[in-house]
Design a protein around this motif. Structure first.
Motif, PDB file in Angstrom:
ATOM      1  N   LEU A  59       3.030   8.988 -10.487  1.00  0.00           N
ATOM      2  CA  LEU A  59       3.607   7.704 -10.084  1.00  0.00           C
ATOM      3  C   LEU A  59       3.037   7.258  -8.735  1.00  0.00           C
ATOM      4  N   LEU A  60       2.395   6.099  -8.736  1.00  0.00           N
ATOM      5  CA  LEU A  60       1.872   5.498  -7.515  1.00  0.00           C
ATOM      6  C   LEU A  60       2.531   4.145  -7.298  1.00  0.00           C
ATOM      7  N   ILE A  61       2.310   3.569  -6.122  1.00  0.00           N
ATOM      8  CA  ILE A  61       2.711   2.190  -5.895  1.00  0.00           C
ATOM      9  C   ILE A  61       1.470   1.377  -5.540  1.00  0.00           C
ATOM     10  N   TRP A  62       1.441   0.157  -6.046  1.00  0.00           N
ATOM     11  CA  TRP A  62       0.396  -0.792  -5.680  1.00  0.00           C
ATOM     12  C   TRP A  62       0.983  -1.678  -4.592  1.00  0.00           C
ATOM     13  N   ASN A  63       0.413  -1.549  -3.384  1.00  0.00           N
ATOM     14  CA  ASN A  63       0.863  -2.331  -2.240  1.00  0.00           C
ATOM     15  C   ASN A  63       0.148  -3.681  -2.298  1.00  0.00           C
ATOM     16  N   LYS A  64       0.878  -4.706  -2.704  1.00  0.00           N
ATOM     17  CA  LYS A  64       0.258  -6.019  -2.916  1.00  0.00           C
ATOM     18  C   LYS A  64      -0.216  -6.647  -1.614  1.00  0.00           C
ATOM     19  N   GLN A  65       0.468  -6.345  -0.509  1.00  0.00           N
ATOM     20  CA  GLN A  65       0.064  -6.923   0.776  1.00  0.00           C
ATOM     21  C   GLN A  65      -1.223  -6.294   1.281  1.00  0.00           C
ATOM     22  N   GLN A  66      -1.323  -4.975   1.196  1.00  0.00           N
ATOM     23  CA  GLN A  66      -2.509  -4.267   1.681  1.00  0.00           C
ATOM     24  C   GLN A  66      -3.584  -4.116   0.606  1.00  0.00           C
ATOM     25  N   ARG A  67      -3.190  -4.348  -0.637  1.00  0.00           N
ATOM     26  CA  ARG A  67      -4.084  -4.218  -1.793  1.00  0.00           C
ATOM     27  C   ARG A  67      -4.662  -2.795  -1.903  1.00  0.00           C
ATOM     28  N   ILE A  68      -3.759  -1.824  -1.816  1.00  0.00           N
ATOM     29  CA  ILE A  68      -4.139  -0.415  -1.957  1.00  0.00           C
ATOM     30  C   ILE A  68      -3.080   0.319  -2.783  1.00  0.00           C
ATOM     31  N   HIS A  69      -3.500   1.403  -3.405  1.00  0.00           N
ATOM     32  CA  HIS A  69      -2.572   2.311  -4.074  1.00  0.00           C
ATOM     33  C   HIS A  69      -2.148   3.396  -3.097  1.00  0.00           C
ATOM     34  N   GLN A  70      -0.856   3.738  -3.139  1.00  0.00           N
ATOM     35  CA  GLN A  70      -0.294   4.762  -2.262  1.00  0.00           C
ATOM     36  C   GLN A  70       0.729   5.592  -3.032  1.00  0.00           C
ATOM     37  N   LEU A  71       1.124   6.710  -2.428  1.00  0.00           N
ATOM     38  CA  LEU A  71       2.273   7.455  -2.929  1.00  0.00           C
ATOM     39  C   LEU A  71       3.541   6.812  -2.370  1.00  0.00           C
ATOM     40  N   PRO A  72       4.640   6.846  -3.109  1.00  0.00           N
ATOM     41  CA  PRO A  72       5.909   6.317  -2.580  1.00  0.00           C
ATOM     42  C   PRO A  72       6.440   7.185  -1.446  1.00  0.00           C
ATOM     43  N   LYS A  73       6.875   6.535  -0.374  1.00  0.00           N
ATOM     44  CA  LYS A  73       7.369   7.261   0.798  1.00  0.00           C
ATOM     45  C   LYS A  73       8.062   6.283   1.728  1.00  0.00           C
ATOM     46  N   GLY A  74       8.807   6.817   2.699  1.00  0.00           N
ATOM     47  CA  GLY A  74       9.440   5.962   3.693  1.00  0.00           C
ATOM     48  C   GLY A  74      10.201   6.778   4.709  1.00  0.00           C
ATOM     49  N   ARG A  75      10.676   6.085   5.732  1.00  0.00           N
ATOM     50  CA  ARG A  75      11.344   6.772   6.846  1.00  0.00           C
ATOM     51  C   ARG A  75      12.685   7.366   6.436  1.00  0.00           C
ATOM     52  N   ARG A  76      12.957   8.521   7.003  1.00  0.00           N
ATOM     53  CA  ARG A  76      14.240   9.202   6.800  1.00  0.00           C
ATOM     54  C   ARG A  76      15.319   8.481   7.598  1.00  0.00           C
TER      55      ARG A  76
ATOM     56  N   THR B  11      15.338  -3.007  -6.151  1.00  0.00           N
ATOM     57  CA  THR B  11      15.575  -1.824  -5.315  1.00  0.00           C
ATOM     58  C   THR B  11      14.814  -1.871  -3.987  1.00  0.00           C
ATOM     59  N   GLN B  12      13.833  -2.758  -3.872  1.00  0.00           N
ATOM     60  CA  GLN B  12      13.006  -2.813  -2.666  1.00  0.00           C
ATOM     61  C   GLN B  12      13.631  -3.675  -1.581  1.00  0.00           C
ATOM     62  N   GLU B  13      13.182  -3.422  -0.337  1.00  0.00           N
ATOM     63  CA  GLU B  13      13.545  -4.294   0.772  1.00  0.00           C
ATOM     64  C   GLU B  13      12.930  -5.672   0.509  1.00  0.00           C
ATOM     65  N   ALA B  14      13.511  -6.709   1.099  1.00  0.00           N
ATOM     66  CA  ALA B  14      13.059  -8.081   0.850  1.00  0.00           C
ATOM     67  C   ALA B  14      11.590  -8.285   1.214  1.00  0.00           C
ATOM     68  N   TRP B  15      11.125  -7.577   2.257  1.00  0.00           N
ATOM     69  CA  TRP B  15       9.756  -7.763   2.729  1.00  0.00           C
ATOM     70  C   TRP B  15       8.726  -6.923   1.975  1.00  0.00           C
ATOM     71  N   GLU B  16       9.187  -5.980   1.161  1.00  0.00           N
ATOM     72  CA  GLU B  16       8.250  -5.108   0.446  1.00  0.00           C
ATOM     73  C   GLU B  16       7.689  -5.801  -0.793  1.00  0.00           C
ATOM     74  N   LYS B  17       6.405  -5.642  -0.996  1.00  0.00           N
ATOM     75  CA  LYS B  17       5.715  -6.187  -2.169  1.00  0.00           C
ATOM     76  C   LYS B  17       5.001  -5.029  -2.863  1.00  0.00           C
ATOM     77  N   LEU B  18       5.775  -4.216  -3.562  1.00  0.00           N
ATOM     78  CA  LEU B  18       5.254  -2.993  -4.160  1.00  0.00           C
ATOM     79  C   LEU B  18       5.452  -3.013  -5.670  1.00  0.00           C
ATOM     80  N   GLU B  19       4.475  -2.483  -6.375  1.00  0.00           N
ATOM     81  CA  GLU B  19       4.553  -2.421  -7.838  1.00  0.00           C
ATOM     82  C   GLU B  19       4.319  -0.984  -8.289  1.00  0.00           C
ATOM     83  N   PRO B  20       5.283  -0.396  -9.036  1.00  0.00           N
ATOM     84  CA  PRO B  20       5.077   0.975  -9.510  1.00  0.00           C
ATOM     85  C   PRO B  20       4.006   1.026 -10.594  1.00  0.00           C
TER      86      PRO B  20
END
Length: 201
Positions: A43-60, A155-164
């Protein structure tokens, strides 16, 4: 007479190499390497703003357990609920106490053969999103999910533009943007196989 191990420490060398950073100069982030074991997908995320694939992650969150943060962030960024995998991970976490018949054995530096949901590894780098200098550490946990289940919406924050996106494990090296995240996937897959799970039938 044996010299106590504490007396053998090179305290001057330790002192020269030791670095202190206040809490506001450190970012603790948690994510997952989530696998659909039956289909050999990750499972990856497509970051539409940065136009890159990443692993899902975030601050604790404050006082949030790290594994909980990894599962929560994965769900928030992808809409997919994942389950941690219990693996035989080589770790420097202290193993559970075992009866030793009074022989007082020392814990090994590296613990093996103790199935757990410990993190498989971490990426460290300067936080590019911080307005002040901060070192970011992302702890990755192995997890599993069914790629055929439709993600939850909203489920995402309003500013996030992510696609699983589910991609073949074999394609990760050519799709993921960062070498550290590619290494995290490889380590998780290796640990999954060493534990005895079958990937992709």
């Amino acid at each position: 007479m044996a010299v106590d191990s504490l007396e053998r420490l090179d305290t001057e060398r330790i002192d020269r190499s030791m670095d202190f950073r206040p809490a506001d100069a450190l970012v603790m982030s948690c994510g997952t390497v989530t696998l659909d074991l039956a289909r050999g997908l990750v499972l990856l995320i497509w970051n539409k703003q940065q136009r890159i694939h990443q692993l899902p992650k975030g601050r604790r969150n404050i006082e949030e357990p790290m594994l909980s943060a990894a599962l929560r962030e994965t769900y928030e960024e992808t809409g997919i609920r994942v389950t941690p995998l219990r693996l035989n991970i080589a770790t420097r976490a202290t193993p559970p106490k075992q009866p030793n018949n009074g022989r007082g054995q020392k814990n090994p530096d590296i613990t093996v053969g103790c199935p757990s949901t410990e993190f498989v590894g971490a990426c460290l780098y300067p936080d590019p999103q911080s307005e002040t200098e901060a070192l970011k550490t992302v702890f990755y946990y192995a997890a599993t999910a069914d790629s055929t289940i439709k993600p939850d919406a909203g489920t995402q924050e309003a500013w996030e533009k992510l696609e699983p996106r589910w991609v073949a494990i074999a394609d990760v090296a050519s799709i993921l943007c960062f070498q550290g995240e590619i290494a995290a996937v490889r380590k998780a897959v290796d640990d999954v196989k060493k534990t005895g799970y079958t990937i992709g039938g």
